[in-house]
Design a protein around this motif. Structure first.
Motif, PDB file in Angstrom:
ATOM      1  N   HIS A 610       0.843  -1.189   0.000  1.00  0.00           N
ATOM      2  CA  HIS A 610       0.000   0.000   0.000  1.00  0.00           C
ATOM      3  C   HIS A 610       0.881   1.242   0.000  1.00  0.00           C
ATOM      4  O   HIS A 610       1.790   1.372   0.834  1.00  0.00           O
ATOM      5  CB  HIS A 610      -0.914   0.016   1.230  1.00  0.00           C
ATOM      6  CG  HIS A 610      -1.984  -1.031   1.184  1.00  0.00           C
ATOM      7  ND1 HIS A 610      -3.174  -0.837   0.519  1.00  0.00           N
ATOM      8  CD2 HIS A 610      -2.038  -2.288   1.701  1.00  0.00           C
ATOM      9  CE1 HIS A 610      -3.932  -1.915   0.645  1.00  0.00           C
ATOM     10  NE2 HIS A 610      -3.255  -2.820   1.350  1.00  0.00           N
ATOM     11  N   LEU A 611       0.614   2.157  -0.926  1.00  0.00           N
ATOM     12  CA  LEU A 611       1.338   3.411  -1.022  1.00  0.00           C
ATOM     13  C   LEU A 611       0.399   4.561  -0.696  1.00  0.00           C
ATOM     14  O   LEU A 611      -0.822   4.382  -0.638  1.00  0.00           O
ATOM     15  CB  LEU A 611       1.920   3.574  -2.428  1.00  0.00           C
ATOM     16  CG  LEU A 611       2.778   2.404  -2.940  1.00  0.00           C
ATOM     17  CD1 LEU A 611       3.160   2.619  -4.391  1.00  0.00           C
ATOM     18  CD2 LEU A 611       4.012   2.231  -2.070  1.00  0.00           C
ATOM     19  N   ASP A 612       0.964   5.753  -0.523  1.00  0.00           N
ATOM     20  CA  ASP A 612       0.126   6.912  -0.201  1.00  0.00           C
ATOM     21  C   ASP A 612      -0.889   7.192  -1.301  1.00  0.00           C
ATOM     22  O   ASP A 612      -2.020   7.594  -1.033  1.00  0.00           O
ATOM     23  CB  ASP A 612       1.002   8.155   0.017  1.00  0.00           C
ATOM     24  CG  ASP A 612       1.825   8.059   1.294  1.00  0.00           C
ATOM     25  OD1 ASP A 612       1.435   7.258   2.174  1.00  0.00           O
ATOM     26  OD2 ASP A 612       2.847   8.757   1.393  1.00  0.00           O
ATOM     27  N   ASP A 613      -0.490   6.968  -2.541  1.00  0.00           N
ATOM     28  CA  ASP A 613      -1.386   7.275  -3.659  1.00  0.00           C
ATOM     29  C   ASP A 613      -1.591   6.073  -4.577  1.00  0.00           C
ATOM     30  O   ASP A 613      -1.919   6.228  -5.749  1.00  0.00           O
ATOM     31  CB  ASP A 613      -0.848   8.456  -4.464  1.00  0.00           C
ATOM     32  CG  ASP A 613       0.601   8.220  -4.922  1.00  0.00           C
ATOM     33  OD1 ASP A 613       1.154   7.162  -4.569  1.00  0.00           O
ATOM     34  OD2 ASP A 613       1.151   9.089  -5.613  1.00  0.00           O
ATOM     35  N   ASP A 655      -1.037   0.374  -9.376  1.00  0.00           N
ATOM     36  CA  ASP A 655      -2.103   1.367  -9.567  1.00  0.00           C
ATOM     37  C   ASP A 655      -1.750   2.627  -8.794  1.00  0.00           C
ATOM     38  O   ASP A 655      -1.357   2.557  -7.615  1.00  0.00           O
ATOM     39  CB  ASP A 655      -3.449   0.824  -9.060  1.00  0.00           C
ATOM     40  CG  ASP A 655      -3.955  -0.333  -9.894  1.00  0.00           C
ATOM     41  OD1 ASP A 655      -4.461  -0.091 -10.996  1.00  0.00           O
ATOM     42  OD2 ASP A 655      -3.844  -1.484  -9.433  1.00  0.00           O
ATOM     43  N   ARG A 656      -1.932   3.773  -9.434  1.00  0.00           N
ATOM     44  CA  ARG A 656      -1.660   5.041  -8.768  1.00  0.00           C
ATOM     45  C   ARG A 656      -2.781   6.026  -9.050  1.00  0.00           C
ATOM     46  O   ARG A 656      -3.186   6.218 -10.208  1.00  0.00           O
ATOM     47  CB  ARG A 656      -0.337   5.639  -9.248  1.00  0.00           C
ATOM     48  CG  ARG A 656      -0.004   6.975  -8.561  1.00  0.00           C
ATOM     49  CD  ARG A 656       1.275   7.570  -9.070  1.00  0.00           C
ATOM     50  NE  ARG A 656       1.547   8.839  -8.407  1.00  0.00           N
ATOM     51  CZ  ARG A 656       2.554   9.640  -8.708  1.00  0.00           C
ATOM     52  NH1 ARG A 656       3.407   9.291  -9.669  1.00  0.00           N
ATOM     53  NH2 ARG A 656       2.733  10.780  -8.059  1.00  0.00           N
ATOM     54  N   ASP A 657      -3.323   6.645  -7.992  1.00  0.00           N
ATOM     55  CA  ASP A 657      -4.324   7.697  -8.129  1.00  0.00           C
ATOM     56  C   ASP A 657      -3.629   9.002  -8.501  1.00  0.00           C
ATOM     57  O   ASP A 657      -2.641   9.398  -7.868  1.00  0.00           O
ATOM     58  CB  ASP A 657      -5.094   7.879  -6.822  1.00  0.00           C
ATOM     59  CG  ASP A 657      -5.892   6.642  -6.443  1.00  0.00           C
ATOM     60  OD1 ASP A 657      -6.387   5.968  -7.359  1.00  0.00           O
ATOM     61  OD2 ASP A 657      -5.989   6.340  -5.234  1.00  0.00           O
TER      62      ASP A 657
END
Length: 711
Positions: A610-613, A655-657
Motif C-alpha cells: 500500500h502506497l500513499d497514492d 495502480d496510482r491515483d
C-alpha cells in the motif's frame, strides 16, 4: 504430452500452488472485511449470486481484466465443466460444451446446445464468437439446461455477456497491452452525458498478433489475427419509469488458420509422412496459406418500463454475419491431402422478446412471463479439395429458421418471509426449418416441445441455503448440410437435469462456498459422424440414436484470508454412461465429448504493498484438466484425445491515483508460464486419407506489459 497426474502435481509447481489452496472462477473483491456481493441476472432479474438457485459462475470486469480476457475465447480455463474448442474451419468459430453437452459441428440448420447472449440478445451462429467485445461488464456461465427463461431452448446451458451501459458521469478509459509475437491490444472507452437523462458511450478495440508458427511457404504465418471491434450505446430516460437503450456493435476479424499436426499417420502413408509429436516454430504446407475473414454487426433496442405489476421489457434486435474460412489439413508435409478450399457463409437474424418480471407487494409471489420470436435466413457455399481434386460437387445451402416461444415461472414464498420457497415454470417452443441445396429445391420440417421446471429452495441459516432443481431443455431437429440424403431430417434431442445445490457464506462473509451435484438424462442425442468408407471427411450424417446419463459435481470457494489476500478454488467432476448408441455400435466405444472427468482452477489475488497514492498487487492462477475426448465415439483407441494438461498465469500490477477520479496503472503479465505443449483439438476424421489423428496446439508462453489510464 505434459500434464500432472491427479495423485501428484509436478514438483516445480509447488511454489506456485501452496499460496492458493483455498480458492473461484472470478476472484471476489473484498469490502470492509468481507467478500463483496456479486449481482447477476441469470433468472431475468437482478439478484445476488448467493440467492440464485442455479449453478452459475460470474466473472466481472475486474476478474476479466486480471486474466486478460476481452471475449469468450479467453474464459474457458476459468470455469470448470465448461469447454470451448475452436472449430477447425475458421478460428473465430467457438464450440461450447457445458457439463459434457455441446455441438460438434457448425451448421446453419442445427442449433448449439449452449446458448450465447449479449445483453439478452441470442447469437444464433457460433461463427464470429471469438471476436473480442469491448467494454464488457461481466460474463455469466449458467450450467445446465435452460428451457424456461431464455430466448432459445438449450440442453447444455447458457452464456450471458453483459456490457456496460452509459451513465450520467463523464469518464474515459484507455488501455494498451503489448506482448511477444507482435501482440498489440488497444481499448478505448468514452462515456459522455449529453443532457439530463441522456448519455452515450462509445468503445473501440484493436487486437493484433503475429502468427505463433512461422510459415516458410507462401502466405501469412499460422494463427495470426487482426481484430477491430467497435460499439456505440445510447441510454435515454425520459421519465423515472422508462428507459430506452440502443446499441450498435461492429467487428471485423482477419486471421489465418492454426496448423494441424499429424499425430498418428494412416498405414498407407507410414514411412512417407512424418508423425509430429511436438510443436514446431516453423512449418510449410504444399499450398499457399490463405486468410480467413469474419465480419459481424448488430442493432439492439431495449425498452424498460417500471409498472405497478413489475418491470416490462422489450428487446428488439437485428444482426448480420459474413464468414469466410480456409483450412488445410495436409499437416506439415509435402503432399496436398485435404483442404477446405472455400467456405463462405452469410446469415441474418431478427429477434423480438417481451417479458414481465415482478412480485406481489407482500413478496409472497414472484413471477416472470414472456413471449419470444426468432427468424433467421442464411446461405453457405463450400468446396472441399482432396489431393487438388474436388471429388464432390460444391455445396450451396440456403436456410430459413423460425421459432416462437412463450414462457412463465411462478414462485411462492409463504408470508413473503418464509425460509422455504418453490418455483414452477414452463416453456412452449415451436421451431420450423426450411432449406434447399444445389440438388433439392426445398425441404421443411417443424418441431415443438413443452419444457417444465421446478425449483425448491430452503434457507437453512442467515447466509446459507440449499436448493433442489429439476429442469428440462431441448434442441430442435434439422438437416445436415453435408449429408448425402439432404431431405432426411434428424429429430430433436432433450435433456432432463436433476440438481442439488448449496449456497453459503461463513465466518462473517469471509468464506463463500457454493456447490452442486447433478444427474442428467440425455435422450435422442444428435450424433454427427463421418460417413464410413468414403474419402471426404466433410461428408457426414446426423443420427438420433443416443441415450446417456451424464452426472457430476461443481464446487466454487472464495476465501478472504486477510483484507489484502483473497484465494479461490473451483473444481468440476463429470462422468457419463451411454445406454444407447447409433448404428448398432457397442456402448463401450462412446463417451461424453469434451468432458474431462476432473478440472480445477486455483487463483490468488494479493495486495502486496500500500502506497500513499496507490498500491502494488499480484494475481496468479493455475488450471488443470483431465484428459478428454473430442468426439463421442472411439474410432480407434488413443485418437481424438486431448491428454491432461495444466497452465499457470500471473500478473503484477501497480495502480496510482492521480486525482479524485483519475488513475494510471502499469502491469507485467505472463500466460502459460512454463511454456506447456498442450492440445486444444484432436481430430479422427481423416482415417481414409492420411492420418488417424490430427492435433492442434494451444498458445505457447506469451508475456508483455499493459498500460491503463482512466478518469
Amino acid at each position: 504430452m505434459p500434464g500432472p497426474d491427479m495423485r501428484r502435481l509436478k514438483a516445480r509447481y509447488a511454489h506456485f500452488l501452496l499460496p492458493c489452496l483455498a480458492l473461484g472462477p472470478a476472484v471476489a473483491q473484498a469490502q470492509e472485511g468481507e467478500l463483496s456481493e456479486i449481482i447477476v441476472t441469470a433468472e431475468r432479474k437482478a439478484e445476488s449470486l448467493q440467492d440464485a438457485p442455479i449453478s452459475i459462475i460470474a466473472l466481472d470486469s475486474t476478474a476479466l481484466a486480471k486474466i486478460g480476457a476481452t471475449g469468450l475465447s479467453d474464459i474457458t480455463n476459468s470455469v470448470p465443466n465448461l469447454q470451448q474448442i475452436t472449430w477447425g474451419v475458421g478460428n473465430t468459430t467457438l464450440r461450447f460444451y457445458i457439463r459434457g453437452v455441446g455441438q460438434t459441428d457448425n451448421q446453419l440448420l442445427a442449433d448449439s446446445a449452449v446458448g450465447v447472449y449479449v445483453d439478452g440478445v441470442y447469437i444464433a451462429r457460433t461463427s464470429g464468437l471469438a471476436t473480442n467485445i469491448p467494454d464488457i461488464d461481466r460474463i455469466e456461465v449458467l450450467r445446465g439446461p435452460q428451457g424456461a427463461l431464455y430466448g432459445r431452448n438449450t440442453t447444455g446451458g447458457a452464456i450471458n455477456i453483459i456490457t456496460k451501459r452509459p451513465n450520467d458521469e463523464l469518464s474515459a478509459l484507455q488501455t494498451l497491452r503489448l506482448g511477444n509475437y507482435g501482440y498489440v491490444k488497444s481499448t478505448t472507452v468514452v462515456n459522455l452525458p449529453l443532457a439530463e437523462g441522456l448519455a452515450v458511450r462509445g468503445s473501440f478495440l484493436f487486437d493484433k498478433r503475429d502468427g505463433t508458427t512461422t510459415n516458410a511457404g507462401v502466405g501469412n504465418d499460422f494463427n495470426e489475427r487482426n481484430n477491430k471491434a467497435a460499439r456505440f450505446d445510447a441510454r435515454w430516460q425520459p421519465t423515472s419509469t422508462l428507459t430506452a437503450d440502443y446499441a450498435y456493435d461492429y467487428s471485423k476479424y482477419r486471421s489465418t488458420a492454426d496448423l494441424y499436426y499429424i499425430d498418428v499417420v494412416s498405414p498407407g502413408f507410414a514411412g512417407i509422412l512424418p508423425e509430429q509429436k511436438h510443436r514446431v516454430s516453423v512449418a510449410q504446407l504444399p499450398s499457399p496459406v490463405q486468410d480467413s475473414h469474419t465480419k459481424s454487426q448488430g442493432h439492439a433496442l431495449t425498452l424498460t418500463l417500471d409498472t405497478d405489476v413489475g418491470t416490462l421489457k422489450s428487446i428488439s434486435a437485428y444482426r448480420k454475419l459474413n464468414f469466410q474460412a480456409y483450412q488445410d489439413y495436409s499437416g506439415n508435409s509435402f503432399l496436398n491431402i485435404f483442404r477446405n478450399l472455400d467456405l463462405r457463409s452469410k446469415q441474418k437474424q431478427f429477434t423480438q422478446e417481451v417479458n414481465l418480471v415482478g412480485e406481489t407487494k407482500d413478496g409472497a409471489f414472484s413471477y416472470v412471463a414472456g413471449l419470444y420470436y426468432f427468424r433467421e435466413t442464411g446461405e453457405e457455399f463450400a468446396v472441399d479439395e482432396i489431393g487438388l481434386i474436388n471429388l464432390l460437387s460444391p455445396r450451396h445451402i440456403g436456410a430459413r429458421n423460425t421459432a416462437y416461444a412463450g414462457y412463465a415461472t411462478l414462485g411462492w414464498r409463504p408470508n413473503g418471509t418464509s425460509p422455504f420457497s418453490i418455483t414452477v415454470g414452463g416453456r412452449y417452443t415451436k421451431d420450423k426449418r426450411e432449406a434447399d441445396n444445389h440438388i433439392v429445391p426445398e425441404v421443411s420440417s417443424s418441431y415443438s416441445k413443452f419444457t417444465p421446471s421446478i425449483v425448491v429452495d430452503y434457507q437453512i441459516a442467515e447466509n446459507a441455503s440449499v436448493y433442489g432443481k429439476i429442469a428440462t431443455g431441448y434442441n430442435a431437429g434439422g438437416y445436415n448440410m453435408r449429408a448425402a440424403d439432404f431431405t432426411s431430417p434428424f429429430g430433436p434431442e432433450s435433456l432432463t437435469s436433476y440438481e442439488l445445490g448449496l449456497k453459503s457464506e461463513l465466518f462473517n462473509r469471509r468464506l463463500r462456498v457454493n456447490a452442486a451435484v447433478f444427474y442428467s438424462d440425455y435422450k435422442d442425442i444428435q450424433f454427427t459422424i463421418t460417413v464410413p468408407d468414403q474419402p471426404d471427411p466433410a461428408f457426414t450424417q446426423t443420427l438420433n440414436a443416443g441415450k446417456s446419463a451424464i452426472y457430476g459435481a461443481e464446487l466454487d470457494v472464495n476465501l478472504l484470508i486477510t483484507d489484502d489476500l483473497i484465494a479461490s478454488f473451483s473444481y468440476g467432476y463429470l462422468g457419463s454412461d451411454y445406454k444407447q448408441v447409433p448404428l448398432g455400435d457397442s456402448t463401450d466405444l462412446y463417451h461424453a465429448a469434451n468432458a474431462p472427468k476432473h478440472s480445477l482452477r486455483t487463483s490468488l489475488d494479493w495486495k502486496l504493498l500500500h502506497l500513499d497514492d496507490g498500491e502494488v498487487s499480484l494475481f496468479m492462477d493455475y488450471t488443470w484438466q483431465d484428459k478428454t475426448h473430442t468426439s463421442p465415439r472411439d474410432a480407434f483407441p488413443g485418437v481424438d484425445l486431448i491428454p491432461a494438461y495444466d497452465l499457470a498465469n500471473a500478473q503484477i500490477r501497480f495502480d496510482r491515483d492521480i486525482g479524485a477520479k483519475s488513475k494510471i496503472s502499469f502491469s507485467l503479465w505472463m500466460k502459460n508460464i512454463f511454456d506447456q505443449e498442450y492440445y486444444v483439438d484432436s481430430l479422427n476424421i481423416f482415417q481414409a486419407l492420411h492420418a488417424y489423428s490430427m492435433v492442434r496446439y494451444g498458445d505457447p508462453r506469451t508475456a508483455g506489459i499493459e498500460f491503463e489510464f482512466r478518469f
